[in-house]
Design an enzyme around this catalytic site. Structure first.
Site, mmCIF file in Angstrom:
data_model
loop_
_atom_site.group_PDB
_atom_site.id
_atom_site.type_symbol
_atom_site.label_atom_id
_atom_site.label_comp_id
_atom_site.label_asym_id
_atom_site.label_seq_id
_atom_site.Cartn_x
_atom_site.Cartn_y
_atom_site.Cartn_z
ATOM 1 C CG ASP A 390 -2.098 0.890 1.138
ATOM 2 O OD1 ASP A 390 -2.269 1.534 0.078
ATOM 3 O OD2 ASP A 390 -2.865 0.968 2.110
ATOM 4 C CD GLU A 393 -0.494 5.708 -3.834
ATOM 5 O OE1 GLU A 393 -1.269 4.744 -3.959
ATOM 6 O OE2 GLU A 393 0.032 6.036 -2.754
ATOM 7 C CG ASP A 468 -7.949 4.636 0.726
ATOM 8 O OD1 ASP A 468 -7.865 3.399 0.660
ATOM 9 O OD2 ASP A 468 -7.072 5.350 1.256
#
Length: 751
Positions: A390, A393, A468
């Site tokens: 997670d 990015e 999300d």
């Protein structure tokens, strides 16, 4: 963005050369190379004069394609390069490009390459009625005509339904001109911006902030053929372990250990099928990777072993940020090795994420990926089954752009560059390191890795989810076109957070979401209970488990998951198809029915494989809906009623019913309901046979051990069932391929 008015185009060609490998065109502004990779695939690569741009790709892999026969013609002021399926015309006078398919369809008309500073772009004309799909992870409609979109991986928690960009960048488009298809891929890892005019207009353009124009065009005719080429070019997902197709339950966060055990017990006591329980970041000691919180989880091996005995696999989260802490072995070895992201002045970049100040591994360095992969040994040894990467990015708290500085420096596997170049592939290279490490540690085992950030080709390493999202009806509705376009972009193992991550789902919203979610390729409920809930006790905030809403809703939710487990043999067979053809699990109707123009913009229903059509309820308070059945005969899955397709119908959908239809002429392998995938071993396969008007049907079942790579050595079983004869005297045959024993089989003719 470049436009013809203010930026220099490629312009008149001063010199061109033709070799066996490529055609090269040179102008005052730059160089264009044209290479046919296959008779229906061409690569065009343009580099600005004076620009030193390495000709490599993180997305494209060796294909083994035979080089096609190419015809070269000079006609007037144009050079035409052509194969049997594709032609490229370069105007020597203007440098403009025209690409046509074998049937003379204009794929790119009057296309002009233009530069603006370091940026590069392509502007072209397209047919007014062309439909455009794919484009990676996108909110909004299925057809991307009339949209602007950016490719820049972005952490946006609780994103609205119009948010762009999001977490993943896959700059590939599948285009439909009537029933004819082509695709294109702009392989450039810098930020990109695309714009397609609405239907009825012709303008299209795409730009990148830096780097080369590296364009692959696939003119394969049918949409399935284009996807076959696209996934040959960038790779296909490996067959996942069977348990990863089961239902997965997640929360931010389940802790301490007693809460995790209670969740597992509740699933089994309530007879609600589930295969996976996740541990979010709070299982770690101070959010440090490859650690366990000593008070919350005092005995991880026993917990994981006990969960396995109950039929649960454990998946844990790992983030890229490595806490700066003297004595923490992951930090110490990373600091000593030195393969970290660096500031422009050469010092290590340090930025805040969950653990506080962190170093960021430079996953564009092969040595760093190897180092990262080896750390998974401890987790594998204690029985952890899957890994969730997670925040990759990468996200950085309290930083401009919520990420690394644009001038941060990476090694680039020998081709150093800044964050502008490597931002969009950071997550991809992280999960590459994870997956390659797992394969090295357990070479004959299949692995499950989940990622939030990605670039084209990431399907070779990980499944993906849509980040999300929100607990609201609009987020449920957009999940359908999002996943359809994801699958068309090569990332077939995908799904959103069922019920929504941010906010609280109502009982009706969760039930309707779980109904359709039970047919998502990746089926996971995930929700946030910390810290944005604002509640001092995270275990006292509203929950989002299947039983959270009372007995009536629990019964509905149980039935939704039972449907998934009943259909697992079919789903697993469709997943195996991906590995051979690139066809996604979850398919828009036009993909299977390209000759039916009514399917072009349908985005609120979908196919699972080729034989099941799902038309979910996506609005609050709705108990029926209008839907379109493609041409042919279809059966209502629940009642067995045979319906004529090629028309719209109205389906009744009380709160406990998901509108679902089986294609006439199909044979769908199913099984009795089990509580987890290990329970299905040696239980019979039940064929549901849905005859067509001539009382014929055919279907396929794929089986293997569900765990290892033995299937790659021939230890699998592929069964083809064929029905013929009459209703009174049916005849069935079963043809088998492969060396795996497989399960006993029963046949039920549904009508």
């Amino acid at each position: 963005m470049p436009s013809r008015k203010n930026t220099p185009p490629l312009g008149p060609i001063r010199k061109f050369t033709i070799t066996e490998e490529k055609a090269t065109f040179r102008s005052r502004q730059g160089t264009l190379d044209v290479v046919f990779l296959k008779d229906d695939v061409v690569r065009l690569r343009a580099v600005k004069k004076g620009q030193n741009e390495p000709a490599r790709s993180f997305a494209v892999i060796p294909t083994g394609w035979d080089k096609p026969e190419t015809r070269i013609t000079v006609r007037g002021d144009s050079v035409i390069l052509a194969t049997s399926n594709l032609s490229v015309r370069i105007s020597l006078k203007t440098g403009r490009i025209r690409i046509l398919s074998a049937d003379r369809t204009d794929l790119f008309r009057n296309a002009e390459i233009a530069w603006s500073g370091a940026g590069v772009g392509l502007i072209w004309k397209m047919p007014k009625d062309r439909h455009i799909y794919g484009t990676g992870e996108r909110t909004g409609p299925l057809d991307k005509r009339g949209t602007r979109m950016a490719y820049w991986n972005t952490d946006r928690s609780g994103y609205p339904v119009e948010q762009d960009p999001l977490y993943q960048s896959i700059p590939f488009a599948l285009c439909m001109d009537g029933p004819r298809a082509h695709g294109f891929f702009f392989d450039n890892t810098f930020r990109q911006d695309w714009e397609f005019s609405p239907l009825g207009k012709t303008k299209a353009k795409m730009t990148a902030d830096d780097g080369a124009l590296d364009l692959y065009v696939m003119a394969s005719g049918t949409p399935s053929a284009v996807l076959e080429r696209w996934t040959e070019l960038t790779g296909r997902m490996s067959l996942p372990p069977l348990w990863a197709l089961g239902y997965q339950q997640c929360k931010w966060s389940y802790y301490p250990e007693s809460v995790v055990r209670d969740i597992a017990d509740q699933f089994r006591q309530r007879s609600i099928p589930c295969d996976v329980i996740y541990l979010d970041i709070d299982y770690m000691d101070a959010y440090k990777d490859f650690t366990w919180h000593p008070e919350r989880f005092p005995d991880p091996p026993k917990l994981v072993s006990d969960l396995r005995d109950q039929g649960f696999r454990t998946v844990v989260m790992l983030d890229p940020g490595v806490k700066v802490e003297e004595g923490y072995d992951v930090y110490e070895t990373l600091k000593q090795a030195g393969f970290v992201v660096r500031n422009a002045d050469g010092t290590p970049f340090i930025g805040p994420v969950w653990p506080g100040d962190c170093l960021f591994p430079d996953f564009t360095d092969a040595a760093c990926r190897e180092w990262w992969g080896k750390w998974y040994k401890g987790l594998l040894d204690l029985g952890v089954a899957g890994f969730w990467n997670d925040m990759n990015e990468p996200a950085v708290f309290d930083a401009p752009g919520h990420s690394l500085p644009l001038d941060a420096v990476f090694s680039g596997d020998g081709y150093p560059g800044d964050h502008r170049r490597f931002h969009n592939i950071y997550g991809m290279q992280m999960v590459r390191g994870t997956t390659e490490g797992l394969r090295a540690l357990r070479p004959d085992q299949r692995h499950f890795v989940l990622t939030r950030a990605a670039y084209a080709g990431t399907q070779r390493y990980a499944a993906a989810w849509t980040g999300d999202n929100c607990s609201d009806w609009p987020s449920l509705r957009i999940s359908i076109p999002m996943l359809l376009n994801f699958g068309l972009s090569g990332q077939a193992f995908c799904g959103p957070d069922i019920g929504g991550f941010a906010g609280t789902a109502t009982p009706e919203l969760f039930a309707r979401w779980l109904q359709v979610g039970a047919l998502y390729p990746f089926c996971r409920t995930h929700y946030a209970a910390a810290p944005q809930s604002g509640h001092p006790d995270i275990n006292a905030v509203p929950t989002q488990e299947p039983w959270s809403y009372g007995d009536e809703w629990e019964e509905i939710n149980r039935a939704s998951l039972e449907l998934r487990y009943k259909l697992l043999p079919y789903l697993y067979t469709v997943f195996e198809e991906i590995t051979r053809t690139g066809m996604p699990v979850m398919r828009p109707l036009f993909l299977q029915y390209p000759d039916d123009p009514k399917t072009a913009c349908i985005e609120d229903e979908f196919l699972i494989g080729s034989d099941l059509l799902c038309a979910p309820i996506l609005d609050e308070g709705r108990y029926s809906r209008e839907l379109y059945l493609p041409k042919g005969l279809w059966y209502d899955y629940w009642s067995g009623e045979c319906l004529e397709g090629g028309r719209k119908i109205t389906a009744s959908a009380p709160i406990d019913v998901l509108p679902l239809f089986a294609r006439a002429g199909s044979a769908i392998p199913t099984q009795d309901v089990v509580q987890h995938t290990r329970e299905a071993v040696n239980k019979p396969i039940v064929w549901q046979v849905w005859p067509d008007s001539g009382f014929k049907a055919i279907g396929t079942l794929y089986e293997d051990d569900g765990e290892t790579l033995a299937y790659t050595r021939g230890d699998f079983k592929r069964t083809t069932l064929t029905l013929s004869g009459t209703k009174e005297n049916p005849e069935t045959s079963l043809q088998h391929e492969g060396g795996y024993t497989g399960r006993p089989q029963e046949i039920v003719i549904a009508a």
